[in-house]
Design a protein around this motif. Structure first.
Motif, PDB file in Angstrom:
ATOM      1  N   TRP A 221       0.852  -1.207   0.000  1.00 18.05           N
ATOM      2  CA  TRP A 221       0.000   0.000   0.000  1.00 18.05           C
ATOM      3  C   TRP A 221       0.874   1.238   0.000  1.00 18.05           C
ATOM      4  CZ3 TRP A 221      -0.894   3.982   3.651  1.00 18.05           C
ATOM      5  CH2 TRP A 221      -1.988   4.807   3.340  1.00 18.05           C
ATOM      6  N   ARG A 462      -3.751  -5.218   8.902  1.00 10.10           N
ATOM      7  CA  ARG A 462      -4.512  -4.285   9.731  1.00 10.10           C
ATOM      8  C   ARG A 462      -3.937  -2.870   9.658  1.00 10.10           C
ATOM      9  NH1 ARG A 462      -5.433  -5.907  15.749  1.00 10.10           N
ATOM     10  NH2 ARG A 462      -6.448  -3.863  15.644  1.00 10.10           N
ATOM     11  N   LYS A 464      -2.356  -1.590   7.161  1.00  7.45           N
ATOM     12  CA  LYS A 464      -2.743  -1.070   5.848  1.00  7.45           C
ATOM     13  C   LYS A 464      -4.182  -0.582   5.869  1.00  7.45           C
ATOM     14  CE  LYS A 464      -3.847  -2.723   1.201  1.00  7.45           C
ATOM     15  NZ  LYS A 464      -3.709  -3.822   0.219  1.00  7.45           N
ATOM     16  N   ARG A 465      -5.095  -1.376   6.405  1.00  5.46           N
ATOM     17  CA  ARG A 465      -6.505  -0.995   6.435  1.00  5.46           C
ATOM     18  C   ARG A 465      -6.730   0.257   7.274  1.00  5.46           C
ATOM     19  NH1 ARG A 465      -9.599  -2.539   2.617  1.00  5.46           N
ATOM     20  NH2 ARG A 465     -11.408  -2.309   4.013  1.00  5.46           N
ATOM     21  N   THR A 466      -5.999   0.364   8.381  1.00  4.32           N
ATOM     22  CA  THR A 466      -6.129   1.550   9.229  1.00  4.32           C
ATOM     23  C   THR A 466      -5.698   2.801   8.483  1.00  4.32           C
ATOM     24  OG1 THR A 466      -5.752   0.259  11.244  1.00  4.32           O
ATOM     25  CG2 THR A 466      -5.386   2.631  11.378  1.00  4.32           C
ATOM     26  N   MET A 468      -5.544   3.260   5.276  1.00  2.00           N
ATOM     27  CA  MET A 468      -6.404   3.534   4.120  1.00  2.00           C
ATOM     28  C   MET A 468      -7.593   4.423   4.493  1.00  2.00           C
ATOM     29  SD  MET A 468      -6.479  -0.147   2.138  1.00  2.00           S
ATOM     30  CE  MET A 468      -7.674   0.401   0.918  1.00  2.00           C
ATOM     31  N   ARG A 469      -8.007   4.376   5.759  1.00  2.00           N
ATOM     32  CA  ARG A 469      -9.151   5.184   6.218  1.00  2.00           C
ATOM     33  C   ARG A 469      -8.732   6.575   6.684  1.00  2.00           C
ATOM     34  NH1 ARG A 469     -10.549  -0.040   8.360  1.00  2.00           N
ATOM     35  NH2 ARG A 469      -9.587   0.503  10.361  1.00  2.00           N
TER      36      ARG A 469
END
Length: 483
Positions: A221, A462, A464-466, A468-469
């Motif tokens: 990412w 996790r 990466k997902r954090t 991304m937001r």
């Protein structure tokens, strides 16, 4: 070179078949044509030696006649001739290589071979002072770089595989009084091994799989805020084993550089060190081109391996370690001093990075931690045992390197600034990452809170997902599937 050897073998086999056909399986005949005359040996039961070696015919009727000067010269020629041919072909091969142009297939870096004749240079100029043998399990087993260069024919697959027992740590290069570079030579041998299809990659399936996951859309990412010209590149191991530390570190960097971006990806150093030059060029080259196209000018790294790769192949990018920029604000996030005594392991990719080495020691001093240096530190640091993926083929070498640290640390906890080194050294001696101390991730027993596989992959996902937001990042992407 290999084709010439096959021709010699075929000729030899044909000659043996002809001789055995002519004399019968109960006789052994040696035939060597040099002139137009013959000397035959009789007196040995059912045995004939025919040597055509001069202008006169000598007939040997008893065993002692073998000691005649003419026959001894002929037999000597039988042994010397192949050696002369071998040396001549080697000389021709080296001269031919010098005339071959080496082309750089990537705009991001030069992966071309080291100066042609590096093997010959080492063979000619190594004085065998043994400075490089003292702490290297690999060289202690195989001998000096000179003996290796002169003894092995690296056009052969079995000889090429010897290079995979070298950690590529560069200590031999650092201590060489003749300024030779054996580590660079062994890397080139690895590249040749891969190019000729002689590497069994299944032995390195674990590390190559780890690298592939790092490049995947699942874990990779890129997040770039508006006006971003600097990114933080934490590497693979740190976010997986220490997600809290990685997040805290990024936030600390962002306080000082509000427009800093974050890139979660793999630098592909495993492929680089295994000699998989084509794959490395493709993967690192794509990342490098994207970063430059987005106006990135500075890369902040936490992993010594990533640091070395970006500095060597990231043309147009300034590279700094986070330890250099964390040197000043350390009091805000530091661990209270406890008066303990520690020692420092300098990761071998940064053996020549004096600025980072001093920054880490200043951090420890600011935390009230005394540093007692090991014999192998700084420029003469020793591989932790993980370098060059040696453990996949020679685990005893990797363990011997780690055990040297155990002896030299003399009961003191080792502090280092490489997540890979920390994990590997922890098998034999207590070891901490400097960031474990900075972000207070050490328990009362002096052990760090470190995740293990397979949870490391979950932590990376996790993170990466954090991120991304986070509205901070205006430009986001993952690695293209079509690379």
């Amino acid at each position: 070179m290999r084709n010439y050897k096959k021709i010699f073998v075929v000729i030899g086999l044909v000659a043996l078949v002809v001789m055995f056909s002519a004399t019968g399986m109960h006789r052994f005949v040696i035939l060597h044509n040099i002139g137009d005359q013959h000397a035959s040996l009789q007196g040995l039961p059912d045995t004939a030696v025919i040597v055509n070696a001069g202008s006169r015919i000598g007939r040997i009727s008893f065993l002692a006649g073998i000691l005649s000067p003419g026959l001894l010269v002929a037999l000597a020629l039988l042994g010397v001739f192949p050696l002369v041919v071998r040396r001549g072909l080697t000389f021709f091969r080296n001269r031919h290589r010098e005339k071959m142009p080496v082309q750089d297939s990537t705009a991001t870096a030069s992966l071309q071979s080291p100066p042609v004749g590096l093997q010959q240079q080492i063979g000619d100029h190594c004085t065998e002072c043994n400075a490089c043998l003292k702490s290297c399990s690999f060289l202690s087993h195989y001998g000096t770089p000179k003996s290796i260069a002169n003894r092995f024919d690296f056009s052969l697959a079995e000889s090429q595989l010897v290079a995979y027992e070298c950690s590529l740590c560069g200590l031999c290069t650092a201590v060489c009084p003749e300024k030779l570079d054996p580590a660079r030579f062994f890397l080139e041998v690895r590249r040749r091994c891969c190019a000729e299809g002689n590497l069994d990659e299944s032995k390195y399936g674990s590390i190559l799989g780890y690298e592939k996951k790092g490049n995947s859309q699942f874990l990779s990412w890129y997040g770039l805020p508006e006006g971003c010209d600097t990114i933080f590149f934490p590497g693979c191991t740190l976010p997986g084993t220490r997600p809290v530390v990685t997040t805290g570190l990024f936030r600390q960097i962002r306080q000082n550089i509000p427009t800093v971006g974050l890139v979660l990806d793999c630098c592909n150093k495993p492929s680089h060190d295994l000699g998989r030059s084509g794959h490395f060029e493709k993967m690192f080259g794509e990342m490098h081109r994207y970063l430059v196209s987005q106006g990135i000018r500075t890369v902040l790294t936490a992993c010594p391996n990533c640091t070395k790769v970006f500095r060597q192949y990231g043309a147009g990018l300034a590279v700094k370690t986070v330890y250099e920029i964390l040197d000043t604000p350390i009091s805000a996030i530091g661990l209270p001093g406890n008066g303990g005594t520690f020692t420092v392991h300098d990761p071998c990719p940064l053996r020549n990075d004096r600025d980072t080495q001093q920054a880490v020691r200043r951090m420890l001093g600011d935390m009230g931690l005394a540093v007692n240096e090991m014999q192998h530190s700084g420029k003469q640091t020793l591989c932790c045992g993980e370098g060059g993926t040696v453990a996949a083929v020679k685990s005893q070498y990797a363990r011997e390197w780690a055990l040297v640290h155990e002896r030299e640390s003399a009961g003191r906890t080792i502090v280092t600034y490489c997540a890979g080194c920390t994990g590997n050294l922890n098998h034999v001696v207590p070891a901490l990452h400097i960031l474990d101390l900075l972000f207070r991730q050490v328990n009362s027993q002096g052990k760090a809170k470190v995740a293990r596989a397979p949870f490391t992959y979950w932590h990376r996902f996790r993170l990466k997902r954090t991120m991304m937001r986070d509205d901070h990042f205006k430009v986001q992407r993952t690695r293209p599937v079509t690379i």
